[in-house]
Design an enzyme around this catalytic site. Structure first.
Site, mmCIF file in Angstrom:
data_model
loop_
_atom_site.group_PDB
_atom_site.id
_atom_site.type_symbol
_atom_site.label_atom_id
_atom_site.label_comp_id
_atom_site.label_asym_id
_atom_site.label_seq_id
_atom_site.Cartn_x
_atom_site.Cartn_y
_atom_site.Cartn_z
ATOM 1 N N TYR A 157 0.849 -1.183 0.000
ATOM 2 C CA TYR A 157 0.000 0.000 0.000
ATOM 3 C C TYR A 157 0.887 1.238 0.000
ATOM 4 O O TYR A 157 1.844 1.325 0.775
ATOM 5 C CB TYR A 157 -0.896 0.010 1.248
ATOM 6 C CG TYR A 157 -1.781 1.226 1.374
ATOM 7 C CD1 TYR A 157 -2.831 1.451 0.481
ATOM 8 C CD2 TYR A 157 -1.587 2.154 2.398
ATOM 9 C CE1 TYR A 157 -3.645 2.565 0.601
ATOM 10 C CE2 TYR A 157 -2.399 3.268 2.528
ATOM 11 C CZ TYR A 157 -3.431 3.471 1.628
ATOM 12 O OH TYR A 157 -4.244 4.573 1.753
ATOM 13 N N ASP A 180 9.385 2.870 -0.370
ATOM 14 C CA ASP A 180 8.368 3.540 0.434
ATOM 15 C C ASP A 180 8.584 3.160 1.892
ATOM 16 O O ASP A 180 8.211 2.066 2.324
ATOM 17 C CB ASP A 180 6.973 3.126 -0.054
ATOM 18 C CG ASP A 180 5.862 3.818 0.739
ATOM 19 O OD1 ASP A 180 6.175 4.562 1.694
ATOM 20 O OD2 ASP A 180 4.676 3.608 0.405
ATOM 21 N N LYS A 200 4.556 9.048 8.765
ATOM 22 C CA LYS A 200 4.320 8.522 10.110
ATOM 23 C C LYS A 200 5.300 9.062 11.173
ATOM 24 O O LYS A 200 5.084 10.167 11.647
ATOM 25 C CB LYS A 200 4.244 7.001 10.051
ATOM 26 C CG LYS A 200 3.082 6.600 9.103
ATOM 27 C CD LYS A 200 2.618 5.174 9.145
ATOM 28 C CE LYS A 200 1.289 5.038 8.410
ATOM 29 N NZ LYS A 200 1.317 4.358 7.151
#
Ligand code: PLP
Length: 424
Positions: free
Chosen positions: A141, A235, A263
């Site tokens: 994702y 990523d 994050k």
């Protein structure tokens, strides 16, 4: 108000009652908890129940809830002003704090979400290479931008179907999908397509459950990308400053052309970023022709929280060793308890990230993950809640250890797990 009435009220006001789908508990049933407050490793819902929190806002809270240093940094920033839409010194400070650790990353740009970071990195890769196609992996994702919200239907890598309504087939056509940890599936796509702008991957996949990429596989990806002049994008929105201080790079030293962060770098406030070599990053507007912008990008509050979070992580000796030790105790404890009850179970951890599947065989890719017993998962999740442990409400997510956890918290969790396995 109870969680139930709060959710009913939210349903009448907010689409689906939530502002991000997985919060809705759709895959485990029941209604979500409405959280009132958090302290360290713990959260409290509006009914007054307390839980050990292994979601930690889905990763950002390396230091748990209400960390004093992050709070202090935010309060000071708040006094100076919440947003200016002009450069501030704190943006360069956070940029330096990140870049100084990575010899292969010269420049960075901040955005407000991981979705923006990966979307912008993809555009930049396309602008830099002048090519259209991108290659991603099934089960990874990278946020919800159109070209990344695509995965292969039933493992058919040639028949790419969008994962969402509203995404055009032409986006799906330009997004090639390979199998995680399977270099042959990647080689096959490179043999067929000469115009791949970039390959994007979570080097430590955390969005199909936790599935670490094999080092050899990642090395081969780097090689095949170089041979084809395709940019390699790691990523690390989740794994950065989580799997180790330097994420995947800190564990295997593999240098990607572009890296995305999110994050942890916002310390719980909205911040994310993408970084790379100068020759690539300088293609961004205003120096180059690839446009990318954001009203709240580099927001002073988010930068302050990020600086506090990363300085603390950097300054704390053996932080990741400690977090990894707790994750190891937790995952091996869970595996033992599952084995005692004869429950099919797989668990692993990387630094402060940990995951588990109700599956018989080790999980190497998304198709393996799909073999998990979702009914057992839902039941276990529910039992753990009853016993005071808040886990991500989906089998295909990762759990997080925060610095405020200790052996006692792990003991309490294993105690709860013992009861929860027994009641399956
Ligand atoms: C969370 C995540 C994203 C998306 O970040 P948002 O801030 O939710 O948009 C992208 N990539 C990975 C690997 C993630 O874990």
């Amino acid at each position: 108000m109870t969680n139930k009435t709060a959710f009913q009220n939210a349903l009448s006001l907010i689409a689906g009652g939530v502002n991000s789908p997985v919060r809705a508990f759709a895959s485990v049933g029941g209604e979500p908890l409405f959280i009132k407050s958090g302290t360290g490793a713990l959260i409290k819902d509006i009914e007054g129940h307390e839980f050990i929190d292994f979601v930690q806002s889905w990763g950002p809270l390396l230091f748990g809830h209400g960390d004093r240093d992050i709070q202090k940094a935010c309060k000071e920033a708040l006094k100076r002003g919440v947003s200016f839409g002009a450069p501030t010194l704190c943006e360069s400070r956070l940029a330096q704090l990140i870049l100084e650790n990575f010899p292969h990353l010269d420049k960075i740009r901040f955005v407000s979400s991981g979705t923006e970071a990966t979307m912008s990195a993809i555009r930049l890769a396309r602008g830099f290479t002048g090519r259209a196609k991108i290659l991603k992996f099934e089960g990874c994702y990278h946020g919800h931008s159109d070209s990344l919200l695509v995965s292969a239907g039933s493992g058919a890598a040639t028949f790419n179907t969008p994962s969402s309504l509203g995404i055009l087939q032409e986006n799906a056509t330009n997004t090639l999908v390979a199998t995680y940890n399977d270099i042959e599936s990647v080689e096959a796509l490179f043999a067929k397509h000469k115009d791949i702008a970039c390959l994007i991957i979570e080097p430590i996949a955390g969005n199909m459950g936790l599935v670490p990429g094999d080092v050899e596989f990642l090395q081969k990806l780097q090689k095949i990308c170089r041979q084809n002049e395709t940019l390699l994008i790691f990523d690390e929105v989740m794994s950065g400053f989580r799997a180790s201080f330097l994420g995947s790079f800190g564990l295997n030293g593999i240098e990607a052309d572009l890296v995305t962060f999110g994050k942890v770098i916002g310390g719980g406030l909205p911040a994310a970023a993408f970084a790379g070599r100068a020759e690539i990053m300088d293609c961004l507007s205003p120096l180059g022709g690839v446009y990318q912008a954001g009203t709240l990008s580099g927001n002073p509050l988010a930068m302050a929280a990020g600086i506090a979070s990363l300085s603390k992580a950097k300054g704390k000796k053996n932080l990741y060793k400690k977090l990894g030790k707790l994750a190891k105790r937790l995952t091996s404890g869970l595996s033992d308890l599952a084995a005692e009850r004869g429950v099919p179970f797989q668990a692993c951890f990387v630094g402060s990230m940990w995951g588990y599947f109700f599956a018989k065989d080790p999980v190497k890719n998304y198709q393996d993950a799909l073999k998990s017993d979702l009914k057992l998962f839902a039941k276990f999740h529910h039992n753990m809640l009853k016993n005071g442990v808040y886990l991500a409400p989906s089998q295909f997510e990762t759990g997080f250890i925060c610095d405020k956890m200790n052996d006692k918290i792990i003991d309490r969790t294993l105690e709860a797990a013992k009861k929860s396995f027994k009641a399956l």
